[in-house]
Design a protein around this motif. Structure first.
Motif, mmCIF file in Angstrom:
data_model
loop_
_atom_site.group_PDB
_atom_site.id
_atom_site.type_symbol
_atom_site.label_atom_id
_atom_site.label_comp_id
_atom_site.label_asym_id
_atom_site.label_seq_id
_atom_site.Cartn_x
_atom_site.Cartn_y
_atom_site.Cartn_z
ATOM 1 N N CYS A 13 5.262 2.291 -9.846
ATOM 2 C CA CYS A 13 4.853 3.291 -10.840
ATOM 3 C C CYS A 13 5.594 3.097 -12.161
ATOM 4 N N THR A 14 6.893 2.783 -12.082
ATOM 5 C CA THR A 14 7.673 2.576 -13.307
ATOM 6 C C THR A 14 7.153 1.377 -14.088
ATOM 7 N N THR A 15 6.885 0.283 -13.367
ATOM 8 C CA THR A 15 6.366 -0.922 -14.024
ATOM 9 C C THR A 15 4.960 -0.685 -14.559
ATOM 10 N N ALA A 16 4.179 0.102 -13.822
ATOM 11 C CA ALA A 16 2.804 0.381 -14.257
ATOM 12 C C ALA A 16 2.784 1.138 -15.577
ATOM 13 N N VAL A 17 3.744 2.027 -15.796
ATOM 14 C CA VAL A 17 3.824 2.755 -17.070
ATOM 15 C C VAL A 17 3.982 1.771 -18.225
ATOM 16 N N GLU A 18 4.868 0.799 -18.061
ATOM 17 C CA GLU A 18 5.094 -0.193 -19.119
ATOM 18 C C GLU A 18 3.843 -1.033 -19.362
ATOM 19 N N ASN B 47 -4.971 -1.656 0.139
ATOM 20 C CA ASN B 47 -4.714 -2.716 1.119
ATOM 21 C C ASN B 47 -3.313 -3.258 0.861
ATOM 22 N N GLU B 48 -3.028 -4.438 1.363
ATOM 23 C CA GLU B 48 -1.673 -4.970 1.268
ATOM 24 C C GLU B 48 -1.220 -5.207 -0.163
ATOM 25 N N THR B 49 -2.153 -5.476 -1.076
ATOM 26 C CA THR B 49 -1.764 -5.819 -2.450
ATOM 27 C C THR B 49 -2.357 -4.899 -3.506
ATOM 28 N N VAL C 24 6.025 -11.293 -6.815
ATOM 29 C CA VAL C 24 6.888 -10.680 -7.822
ATOM 30 C C VAL C 24 6.106 -10.305 -9.075
ATOM 31 N N GLN C 25 4.811 -10.576 -9.083
ATOM 32 C CA GLN C 25 3.982 -10.259 -10.240
ATOM 33 C C GLN C 25 3.141 -9.018 -9.964
ATOM 34 N N MET C 26 2.850 -8.288 -11.033
ATOM 35 C CA MET C 26 2.032 -7.090 -10.910
ATOM 36 C C MET C 26 1.050 -7.029 -12.072
ATOM 37 N N PHE C 27 -0.184 -6.686 -11.745
ATOM 38 C CA PHE C 27 -1.238 -6.609 -12.747
ATOM 39 C C PHE C 27 -1.828 -5.198 -12.732
ATOM 40 N N VAL C 28 -2.080 -4.675 -13.929
ATOM 41 C CA VAL C 28 -2.634 -3.329 -14.068
ATOM 42 C C VAL C 28 -3.919 -3.401 -14.886
ATOM 43 N N GLN C 29 -4.904 -2.662 -14.437
ATOM 44 C CA GLN C 29 -6.175 -2.591 -15.158
ATOM 45 C C GLN C 29 -6.591 -1.134 -15.271
ATOM 46 N N ILE C 30 -6.934 -0.745 -16.503
ATOM 47 C CA ILE C 30 -7.416 0.615 -16.724
ATOM 48 C C ILE C 30 -8.881 0.677 -16.316
ATOM 49 N N PHE D 95 10.990 3.628 -2.583
ATOM 50 C CA PHE D 95 11.491 3.061 -3.837
ATOM 51 C C PHE D 95 10.632 1.895 -4.317
ATOM 52 N N PHE D 96 10.000 1.208 -3.395
ATOM 53 C CA PHE D 96 9.068 0.154 -3.794
ATOM 54 C C PHE D 96 7.903 0.756 -4.573
ATOM 55 N N GLU D 97 7.392 1.878 -4.091
ATOM 56 C CA GLU D 97 6.286 2.538 -4.783
ATOM 57 C C GLU D 97 6.750 3.132 -6.112
ATOM 58 N N LYS D 98 7.988 3.646 -6.147
ATOM 59 C CA LYS D 98 8.518 4.154 -7.415
ATOM 60 C C LYS D 98 8.645 3.025 -8.435
#
Length: 305
Positions: A239-244, A270-272, A295-301, A233-236
């Motif tokens: 993925c959900t947050t990454a879509v946004e 790796n861990e992060t 608690v933060q997540m960063f996405v790069q295309i 569920f952590f990985e799900k």
């Protein structure tokens, strides 16, 4: 001249010996004592005693009624051995034997005790040595039978009615409240591993499966997801947050179409850091890099070369 103070002569011709009109005394077992012994030897013993008393009194109908309690008690005792009533319905099941004893006492024992008192029946109390001597080996044999007998594996829906549905409901609650997911648990298989402890396998509507640990405490049910389930569920959630975040990135660059509809093939570097693929509404795929920092997540295309 006859003596006026002498006793009258016996003109009947009968001898002066006393005539014995005493009838045999009725011998009965004390019904109240039978009830006390039944706490050890079960109401089967007491019902037999009560039935024999009625036969000695001469009341055949009451004897038959008391004998019916022999069969009822036998079924109740066998049911108590085979079916775990305490587990069936929680703490309430612990009081079923007591309720049965009270029902039998007031329906059969008290019935006879009241009759003896109201009818002023005079009886001699029979001894308990013989019935106890006969019943003790039977009780001991029954004890050995229950302790060394092979456990009966009952179907889960019979032994613990509604448990699977309750666990499934709690799992869905955990998924929604803790992991903020819309995925739902559609099937739950429960296996008993010990008294009050269960091992479950949950199946989600997307086909994913994970394990849960279930503990039943009286009227409460505790559900704990396995570490693999939490990772799932952590990985799900990633993925959900990454879509946004992918859609926000494209919105900033004025790329409104196509939109990202899902993130798949999540791979942990790796861990992060993670690598994944963003699936767009036109079925094109964009490689993305994901960085999870607390608690933060960063996405790069990732631009293709």
């Amino acid at each position: 001249m006859s003596n006026p103070y002498s006793p009258p002569e016996n003109s009947s011709g009968l001898s002066d010996s006393k005539i014995n009109n005493t009838q045999p005394v009725l011998e009965l077992w004390n019904p109240e004592a039978a009830a006390c012994w039944s706490l050890v030897f079960t109401p089967i013993f007491g019902s037999l005693i009560i039935s024999k008393n009625w036969r000695r009194i001469g009341n055949v109908e009451e004897a038959a009624y008391a004998k019916n309690w022999v069969y009822i008690s036998l079924i109740a005792v066998l049911g108590l051995i085979v079916f775990p009533f305490a587990s069936l319905i929680g703490s309430v099941g612990q009081f079923l034997p007591i309720a049965f004893l009270l029902l039998w006492y007031f329906s059969s024992v008290k019935r006879q005790a009241k009759y003896l008192k109201n009818e002023l029946v005079v009886y001699q109390k029979k001894g308990w040595l013989r019935p106890l001597a006969i019943s003790s080996p039977i009780l001991f044999a029954g004890f050995l039978l229950t302790t060394i007998s092979i456990p009966v594996n009952l179907p889960n829906d019979l032994a613990y009615p509604g448990l699977e549905d309750k666990v499934k409901e709690l799992v869905n609650q955990i998924i929604q409240e803790q992991f903020k997911q819309t995925t739902t648990c559609t099937d739950m298989e429960i296996e008993r591993i010990a008294e009050g402890r269960f091992y479950g396998t949950a199946t989600l509507n997307d086909g994913s499966k994970f394990n849960v640990n279930v503990t039943q405490m009286s009227t409460q049910i505790l559900v704990e997801l396995s570490p693999d389930a939490r990772q799932l569920f952590f990985e799900k959630a990633i993925c959900t947050t990454a879509v946004e975040l992918v859609n926000k990135i494209r919105l900033k660059s004025l790329q409104l179409d196509p939109l990202c509809i899902s993130v798949q093939d999540l791979e942990k570097l790796n861990e992060t850091n993670y690598h994944a693929v963003a699936v767009m509404s036109d079925q094109t795929e964009l490689p993305i890099s994901i960085d999870v920092d607390g608690v933060q997540m960063f996405v790069q295309i990732v631009e293709s070369e």
